[in-house]
Write an enzyme that holds these catalytic residues in place. Structure first.
Site, PDB file in Angstrom:
ATOM      1  N   CYS A  10       1.143  -7.578  13.877  1.00  0.00           N
ATOM      2  CA  CYS A  10       0.947  -7.940  15.051  1.00  0.00           C
ATOM      3  C   CYS A  10       0.524  -9.011  15.359  1.00  0.00           C
ATOM      4  CB  CYS A  10       0.504  -6.735  15.810  1.00  0.00           C
ATOM      5  SG  CYS A  10       1.678  -5.276  16.070  1.00  0.00           S
ATOM      6  N   ASP A  23      -9.407  -9.096   9.466  1.00  0.00           N
ATOM      7  CA  ASP A  23      -9.020  -7.792   8.927  1.00  0.00           C
ATOM      8  C   ASP A  23     -10.054  -6.896   9.500  1.00  0.00           C
ATOM      9  OD1 ASP A  23      -6.773  -6.189   8.379  1.00  0.00           O
ATOM     10  OD2 ASP A  23      -7.812  -6.086   6.186  1.00  0.00           O
ATOM     11  N   HIS A  56     -10.708  -1.790  11.804  1.00  0.00           N
ATOM     12  CA  HIS A  56      -9.834  -2.598  11.220  1.00  0.00           C
ATOM     13  C   HIS A  56      -9.472  -3.575  12.352  1.00  0.00           C
ATOM     14  CE1 HIS A  56      -5.394  -2.720   9.633  1.00  0.00           C
ATOM     15  NE2 HIS A  56      -5.760  -3.777   9.183  1.00  0.00           N
ATOM     16  N   LYS A  80      -9.803  -2.000   1.709  1.00  0.00           N
ATOM     17  CA  LYS A  80      -9.254  -0.736   2.569  1.00  0.00           C
ATOM     18  C   LYS A  80      -9.976   0.137   2.176  1.00  0.00           C
ATOM     19  CE  LYS A  80      -6.351  -3.413   4.912  1.00  0.00           C
ATOM     20  NZ  LYS A  80      -6.480  -3.625   6.281  1.00  0.00           N
ATOM     21  N   ARG A 103       0.848  -1.290   0.007  1.00  0.00           N
ATOM     22  CA  ARG A 103       0.043   0.054   0.097  1.00  0.00           C
ATOM     23  C   ARG A 103       0.919   1.222   0.050  1.00  0.00           C
ATOM     24  NH1 ARG A 103      -1.892   1.155   4.443  1.00  0.00           N
ATOM     25  NH2 ARG A 103      -1.190  -0.697   5.671  1.00  0.00           N
ATOM     26  N   TYR A 138      -1.392  -3.490  -6.781  1.00  0.00           N
ATOM     27  CA  TYR A 138      -1.288  -4.465  -5.452  1.00  0.00           C
ATOM     28  C   TYR A 138      -2.348  -4.053  -4.807  1.00  0.00           C
ATOM     29  CZ  TYR A 138      -0.219  -5.386  -0.854  1.00  0.00           C
ATOM     30  OH  TYR A 138      -0.239  -5.640   0.755  1.00  0.00           O
ATOM     31  N   SER A 189      -0.759  -3.514  11.671  1.00  0.00           N
ATOM     32  CA  SER A 189       0.086  -4.515  10.868  1.00  0.00           C
ATOM     33  C   SER A 189       1.038  -5.287  11.505  1.00  0.00           C
ATOM     34  CB  SER A 189       0.424  -3.905   9.467  1.00  0.00           C
ATOM     35  OG  SER A 189      -0.672  -3.238   9.135  1.00  0.00           O
ATOM     36  N   ARG A 218       1.709 -12.075  -0.428  1.00  0.00           N
ATOM     37  CA  ARG A 218       0.408 -12.359   0.124  1.00  0.00           C
ATOM     38  C   ARG A 218      -0.131 -13.494  -0.443  1.00  0.00           C
ATOM     39  NH1 ARG A 218      -1.767  -8.105   3.777  1.00  0.00           N
ATOM     40  NH2 ARG A 218      -0.215  -6.544   3.819  1.00  0.00           N
TER      41      ARG A 218
HETATM   42  C1  OXD Z   1      -3.039  -4.054   5.955  1.00  0.00           C
HETATM   43  C2  OXD Z   1      -3.556  -5.284   5.316  1.00  0.00           C
HETATM   44  O1  OXD Z   1      -2.192  -3.630   5.271  1.00  0.00           O
HETATM   45  O2  OXD Z   1      -4.446  -6.064   5.754  1.00  0.00           O
HETATM   46  O3  OXD Z   1      -3.511  -3.727   7.090  1.00  0.00           O
HETATM   47  O4  OXD Z   1      -3.237  -5.635   4.168  1.00  0.00           O
HETATM   48 MN    MN Z   2      -5.342  -4.803   7.409  1.00  0.00          MN
END
Ligand code: OXD
Ligand code: MN
Length: 592
Positions: free
Chosen positions: A260, A285, A236, A216, A79, A207, A258, A377
């Site tokens: 964690c 997520d 989130h 997102k 991102r 991406y 992210s 990913r």
């Molecule tokens: C993030 C994802 O970046 O879930 O939080 O991809």
């Molecule tokens: Mn995320």
């Protein structure tokens, strides 16, 4: 191979959709328009086309049935917050933590880039639902994209096809999303949100987070804007259900920044001593939460798939994820083995003697670079998860009993504490922080504030967002209890004080017992903490009351500087941060 499904052969009767697609096609000038219906036949057709054109590589179907592999442009692997804009009429609306541009200026700029951008390409029309079909929380989006990889990934990550048109009927309130890869040039990369028009324009990237517009962009940035307007919450957060041996199910939502371990926690397998206990995943997520008829907060996972970081996924960190990604998965930027299997750093089993790295270059264990990109990913259907909750498809959602905040903190933050009340809980979320790794700008150990893990995803001013959280008290009868966890505290020698992973069940169990008033607690300066005799340490090797006390200790000096650090965030948001949170800070300071 091109398709002959043209504009005139659209698969919807919704005139607003049809005329908007025509308008966008006139702008982008694709050779062909492909109206996705979400069918299996279509999946086979598009997959074959993607393989024929080299966008996807078919993986070893014996080892990984239904799995494909994609390599992104090396300049396009994550991102890009600096290219992400929220475009509203007034700059103040987006606050100091978002990039802002006036809508007219940004429409002109991006439409300029979109003009003729799909010549020689197909425009895929992807109608999708964020949320289970028929849910009052579900939203409809239509994404137009010139990327077959996006069209195929969207069908993993969202419920796509005719169900979306059914839910929409002849209404016009769908999210309009347009994506064009252009030439995947970072200089022409823009991800622009127009919350007031429920529109997203994304150019110059291919991406996931930038281009799977339901995730997102709609579910969090536009979603949070709509949620404030409509009286709900777009967060989130993972959602999980803990089932007791007696069949009692308690649902919790948790926000961690992210890296964690959100996906790991959502799929946790309780250790053997928790016989009969089970964790079910609703989402990994994103959570959309709305007050239900009984005044409790009900949550849905708007997504239908998991878009997770691959490196580090193994049978210790997340056995359920290992099973989830064994089939029907699109892998991006991992390493490719000679037999058509995939590999990544931290995978179970031996390190291969040779493979192709994420760029397609020969890799051996002597290579200096990583074989898989650290942000490589998987896109995998949630229904592959052995512990997917049956409620994940329930249009009513699940009642949330607890909200958990957490970050990666080597010092200062204990393993677990509970807020005194909702305002205090909002303060815990608002001041959430996580330590950056050596690779991140800012340097090792420096704490980055990431309120509610929403810093890159809140579609409006962060202070107003806190006020919306506080306002939820008025919109609900029974709010969830709020907790803070830290799995990452270390001792002076740099060793983790807590084993983490499946053992996090012990913390979850205390949280759930608190929600059901089954266990007492002790008051501390930070909030309610477990009494040592109530915290289950049975069977934890080398861990007893002394280790627990250490993990839970509150160091006054550390907390004095923590409170000063927390103030930096509030200074940045000064104009709008609610007085109630300033008061919470003062109360904390006086308790310390
Ligand atoms: C993030 C994802 O970046 O879930 O939080 O991809
Ligand atoms: Mn995320």
């Amino acid at each position: 191979m091109t398709t002959n499904r043209t504009t005139d052969q659209s698969n919807t009767t919704n005139q607003t959709v049809i005329s908007w697609v025509k308008e966008m096609a006139a702008l982008c000038q694709p050779d062909t328009i492909f109206w996705c219906d979400g069918s299996e036949k279509e999946k086979a057709e598009l997959t074959a086309q993607a393989v024929a054109s080299g966008v996807l590589i078919k993986l070893n179907q014996e080892k990984l049935p239904g799995c494909y592999y994609h390599r992104s442009n090396p300049n396009d692997v994550a991102r890009v917050e600096q290219c992400t804009y929220i475009c509203t009429s007034a700059r103040e609306e987006v606050g100091p933590t978002n990039n802002w541009a006036p809508p007219s200026e940004m429409y002109e700029k991006v439409n300029g880039l979109l003009r003729g951008s799909m010549r020689g390409r197909t425009m895929y029309v992807v109608p999708y639902l964020m949320g289970p079909s028929g849910s009052p929380l579900t939203k409809v989006g239509v994404e137009l994209t010139d990327s077959i990889y996006v069209a195929l990934s969207m069908r993993v990550m969202a419920r796509i096809g005719d169900a979306a048109y059914e839910q929409l009927g002849n209404r016009a309130d769908f999210n309009r999303g347009v994506h064009s890869m252009l030439d995947i040039n970072p200089d022409r990369r823009l991800i622009c949100h127009f919350p007031q028009d429920n529109t997203i324009l994304s150019v110059g990237s291919n991406y996931g987070g930038n281009v799977l517009l339901g995730k997102k962009c709609l579910a969090l940035r536009i979603g949070s804007y709509l949620a404030r307007k409509e009286g709900w919450m777009a967060e989130h957060m993972l959602i999980l259900g803990l089932e007791s041996p007696e069949g009692e199910k308690t649902f919790v939502a948790a926000a961690f920044p992210s890296a964690c371990g959100k996906t790991n926690f959502a799929m946790l397998i309780p250790p053997a001593r928790y016989k009969g206990w089970k964790v079910w995943t609703v989402g990994d997520d994103i959570a959309w939460m709305k007050p239900g008829p009984d005044g409790r907060l009900y949550a849905i996972n708007p997504e239908a798939g998991y878009f997770g970081v691959v490196p580090g996924t193994n049978s210790k960190s997340n056995p359920n994820a290992v099973k989830t990604i064994e089939r029907d998965t699109i892998y991006t930027n991992v390493a490719l083995l000679p037999d058509g299997d995939v590999w990544w750093e931290g995978k179970d089993g031996p390190v291969p003697t040779e493979c192709l790295d994420w760029r397609g270059n020969r890799w051996t264990p002597d290579s200096k670079e990583k074989a898989a990109h650290p942000n490589s990913r998987f896109a995998a259907p949630m229904m592959n998860n052995p512990v997917v909750a049956p409620e994940a498809n329930d249009p009513h959602g699940v009642p949330i009993s607890a909200i958990i905040f957490g970050g990666r903190r080597a010092t200062t933050l204990p393993l677990i504490f509970q807020s005194f009340n909702w305002s205090h809980g909002v303060y815990l979320g608002a001041t959430m922080g996580s330590e950056m790794t050596a690779a991140a700008v800012g340097g090792l150990g420096q704490v980055r504030r990431d309120p509610m893990a929403m810093l890159p995803f809140c579609g409006y001013d962060m202070g107003d967002y806190f006020a919306h959280w506080l306002r939820m008290q008025k919109l609900t009868k029974t709010l969830p209890q709020v907790f803070h966890v830290n799995w990452f505290r270390k001792d002076e020698g740099g060793n983790f004080l807590w084993p983490g992973f499946g053992e996090n069940m012990r913390v979850l169990k205390w949280i759930v017992d608190r929600c059901h008033s089954r266990v007492g607690a002790q008051e501390s300066a930070l909030g309610w903490v477990p009494k040592v005799e109530d915290f289950d340490m049975n069977g934890l090797e080398g861990f007893g009351p002394a280790q627990f006390e250490k993990l839970q200790s509150i160091d006054t000096e550390e907390w004095k500087s923590e409170i000063l650090l927390q103030d930096e965030l509030f200074k940045n948001l000064r104009a709008t941060v609610p007085k109630e949170l300033i008061l919470q800070r003062e109360l904390l300071a006086s308790r310390i």
